[in-house]
Scaffold this motif. Structure first.
Motif, PDB file in Angstrom:
ATOM      1  N   UNK A  50       0.876  -1.177   0.035  1.00  0.00           N
ATOM      2  CA  UNK A  50       0.080  -0.026  -0.020  1.00  0.00           C
ATOM      3  C   UNK A  50       0.924   1.362  -0.025  1.00  0.00           C
ATOM      4  N   UNK A  51       0.341   2.415  -0.675  1.00  0.00           N
ATOM      5  CA  UNK A  51       1.312   3.615  -0.834  1.00  0.00           C
ATOM      6  C   UNK A  51       0.415   4.827  -0.191  1.00  0.00           C
ATOM      7  N   UNK A  52       1.109   5.612   0.604  1.00  0.00           N
ATOM      8  CA  UNK A  52       0.514   6.766   1.042  1.00  0.00           C
ATOM      9  C   UNK A  52       1.601   7.730   0.985  1.00  0.00           C
ATOM     10  N   UNK A  53       0.905   9.143   0.813  1.00  0.00           N
ATOM     11  CA  UNK A  53       1.971  10.292   0.902  1.00  0.00           C
ATOM     12  C   UNK A  53       0.766  11.501   1.279  1.00  0.00           C
ATOM     13  N   UNK A  54       1.522  12.514   1.726  1.00  0.00           N
ATOM     14  CA  UNK A  54       0.965  13.663   2.133  1.00  0.00           C
ATOM     15  C   UNK A  54       0.339  14.486   1.010  1.00  0.00           C
ATOM     16  N   UNK A  55      -0.873  15.152   1.144  1.00  0.00           N
ATOM     17  CA  UNK A  55      -1.831  15.576   0.283  1.00  0.00           C
ATOM     18  C   UNK A  55      -1.368  16.471  -0.828  1.00  0.00           C
ATOM     19  N   UNK A  56      -0.224  17.282  -0.781  1.00  0.00           N
ATOM     20  CA  UNK A  56       0.215  17.960  -1.819  1.00  0.00           C
ATOM     21  C   UNK A  56       1.377  17.421  -2.548  1.00  0.00           C
ATOM     22  N   UNK A  57       1.598  16.007  -2.167  1.00  0.00           N
ATOM     23  CA  UNK A  57       2.513  15.272  -3.140  1.00  0.00           C
ATOM     24  C   UNK A  57       1.891  14.685  -4.309  1.00  0.00           C
ATOM     25  N   UNK A  58       2.252  14.793  -5.567  1.00  0.00           N
ATOM     26  CA  UNK A  58       1.303  14.530  -6.755  1.00  0.00           C
ATOM     27  C   UNK A  58       1.524  12.918  -6.663  1.00  0.00           C
ATOM     28  N   UNK A  59       0.581  12.052  -7.275  1.00  0.00           N
ATOM     29  CA  UNK A  59       0.880  10.675  -7.440  1.00  0.00           C
ATOM     30  C   UNK A  59       1.813  10.177  -8.260  1.00  0.00           C
ATOM     31  N   UNK A  60       2.389   9.132  -8.034  1.00  0.00           N
ATOM     32  CA  UNK A  60       3.455   8.660  -8.820  1.00  0.00           C
ATOM     33  C   UNK A  60       3.371   7.006  -9.112  1.00  0.00           C
TER      34      UNK A  60
END
Length: 486
Positions: free
Chosen positions: A348-358
């Motif tokens: 699973x992948x998670x990131x801060x909301x201002x990080x664009x998807x990759x």
């Protein structure tokens, strides 16, 4: 009295507006339902998701079921063909900004022109221009650099009777570029300066955190307090890279001590597609008795931008579980049937909301068999995650300031070296160019001794013509002398 009444009415209106504003805020708070706390979720029992969002949001989780989820290939970040970053064995692509390598690929070592100028609104600009022919068609390839971005394009010359001017070419890429005067760059080493600027954001070394999460661990203190490595965790580390001794290690060390052993004795390192990766493994960093925060470990992992979370059993991870200003993305891996021929990994992948998807995007279901394909996916995902994090607000502001300063330095250096080549700079600039001080200086040096022979007294008007003829001879002789020096 009238003024007082009007003032009183105005104050009453302001009070009423303030009351309405606070009523609206209260209604918004009543309507807003935060996500459940991690403790509440654990108390209900499993099975759990690999990642749950923090109570007040601020992060996104990649949805493997949403095939339309954009990746950074939909933006300016993509892998350019034949750019030295060919897809891996299993087709997973490293995402990069193709513009940063455009000058090296299309201009460096080939005939082209460079120009510079200064504007009041856009600051300094650097433009590169190259003529191309392909399949009987004529094109102009253009790179325009400003303090905020670099634009790269190729325009067709079909239907044009003459080539557009440099200001017209610049305006094709940026509408704000109007009425500007560009100056040609006249410095033989300019291409090396320009390619260094263009590739200043290219990164070939990476450091990633690796955190071991045991069953039921839901706090930062729990995660950094793990000392022992289970066979399943060791198997995962072996998949990531090679175990190396830190003492006298010669490769990329990622901030670890390789001289005195202050950051542990060993770590995990690998070279993946010509990029060096050092992993900051939580269990291999020094453990301090009596320190619940384990600052020696957090000092390294907390300063990473991306981290992998290894879960040996089904326990949820919350991305704000680790307090850090730098960590922006996590790739969570949960093992099943560890240390067998049937080992698989859920991701699973998670990131801060201002990080664009990759990319690469998660498959559906997001389960991988142990082996080289999973390793390639995971390392590619980690590298792309860090590149995407640099586009978040925090890192984008830092990069913007760095970019602007570097562009100003490049502009000033190109101008200084161009002036020196023309003999208009300082004596140090002239010597650095390895010339005789430029064309004008050489001409001056040749003409001055001849003028001294003629004398400095000005003739009267009656004898002006012979003096003009003599001056023409002097200038011709001086020009001949300059040409013999070139």
């Amino acid at each position: 009295i009238t003024v007082a009444r009007e003032t009183g009415d105005g104050a009453g209106q302001e009070a009423e507006a303030s009351a309405e504003f606070f009523d609206m805020l209260e209604r918004m708070q009543d309507d807003y339902i935060p996500y459940p706390r991690i403790e509440e979720i654990v108390e209900k029992g499993g099975p759990y998701s690999l990642v749950i969002l923090p109570q007040f949001g601020g992060y996104w989780i990649e949805d493997a079921e949403n095939v339309g989820t954009p990746t950074s290939s939909d933006s300016s970040y993509y892998e350019e063909e034949d750019g030295g970053l060919s897809p891996g064995t299993f087709g997973y692509k490293l995402e990069c900004n193709g513009t940063v390598r455009a000058y090296r690929k299309h201009f460096l070592g080939k005939e082209h022109l460079n120009f510079y100028c200064t504007t009041n609104s856009l600051g300094n600009l650097i433009l590169s221009l190259k003529y191309e022919e392909a399949e009987g068609q004529e094109y102009l390839r253009i790179i325009l650099r400003s303090r905020t971005k670099t634009l790269h394009d190729r325009i067709s010359l079909a239907g044009l009777s003459k080539l557009p001017s440099v200001p017209q070419i610049a305006k094709l890429l940026c509408d704000d570029v109007t009425g500007l005067k560009f100056y040609p760059v006249l410095y033989p080493r300019a291409s090396q300066l320009i390619v260094t600027y263009d590739e200043h954001e290219v990164n070939n070394t990476f450091k990633f955190g690796v955190i071991y999460q045991k069953f039921g661990q839901i706090s930062e203190e729990d995660l950094f307090g793990n000392n022992e490595e289970s066979p399943a965790f060791t198997e995962f580390l072996n998949l990531l890279g090679d175990k190396i001794e830190l003492l006298d290690f010669k490769g990329f060390r990622g901030g670890l001590d390789v001289a005195h052993g202050q950051t542990g004795t060993d770590s995990v390192y690998t070279v993946f597609r010509e990029k060096e990766i050092m992993f900051h493994v939580s269990t291999k960093l020094p453990y301090t008795e009596g320190d619940p925060q384990q600052l020696q470990r957090k000092r390294h992992i907390g300063n990473d931008i991306v981290a992998a979370i290894f879960q040996e059993e089904n326990t949820p991870f919350v991305p704000d579980m680790i307090a850090s200003n730098f960590l922006h993305a996590y790739i969570v891996v949960q093992v099943e049937n560890a240390c067998t021929d049937h080992t698989t990994y859920k991701v699973s992948v998670t990131a801060r909301e201002d990080v664009p998807s990759f990319g690469p995007p998660l498959p559906n279901p997001a389960v991988f068999k142990k082996g080289p394909e999973f390793r390639e996916f995971l390392l590619t995902k980690l590298i792309n995650a860090e590149n995407a994090c640099y586009k978040s607000d925090k890192f984008a502001r830092l990069e913007g300031r760095t970019r602007a300063a570097l562009l100003d330095n490049l502009h000033d250096e190109l101008h200084r070296q161009t002036q020196a080549m023309l003999g208009l700079g300082s004596d140090d600039d002239k010597m650095e160019n390895g010339s005789h001080g430029g064309l004008l200086e050489s001409f001056k040096a040749a003409v001055t001794p001849l003028l001294r022979r003629v004398g400095t007294a000005l003739p009267d008007l009656g004898t002006w013509a012979p003096w003009m003829a003599l001056l023409a001879c002097v200038l011709a002789a001086g020009l001949y002398h300059v040409l013999t020096l070139m």
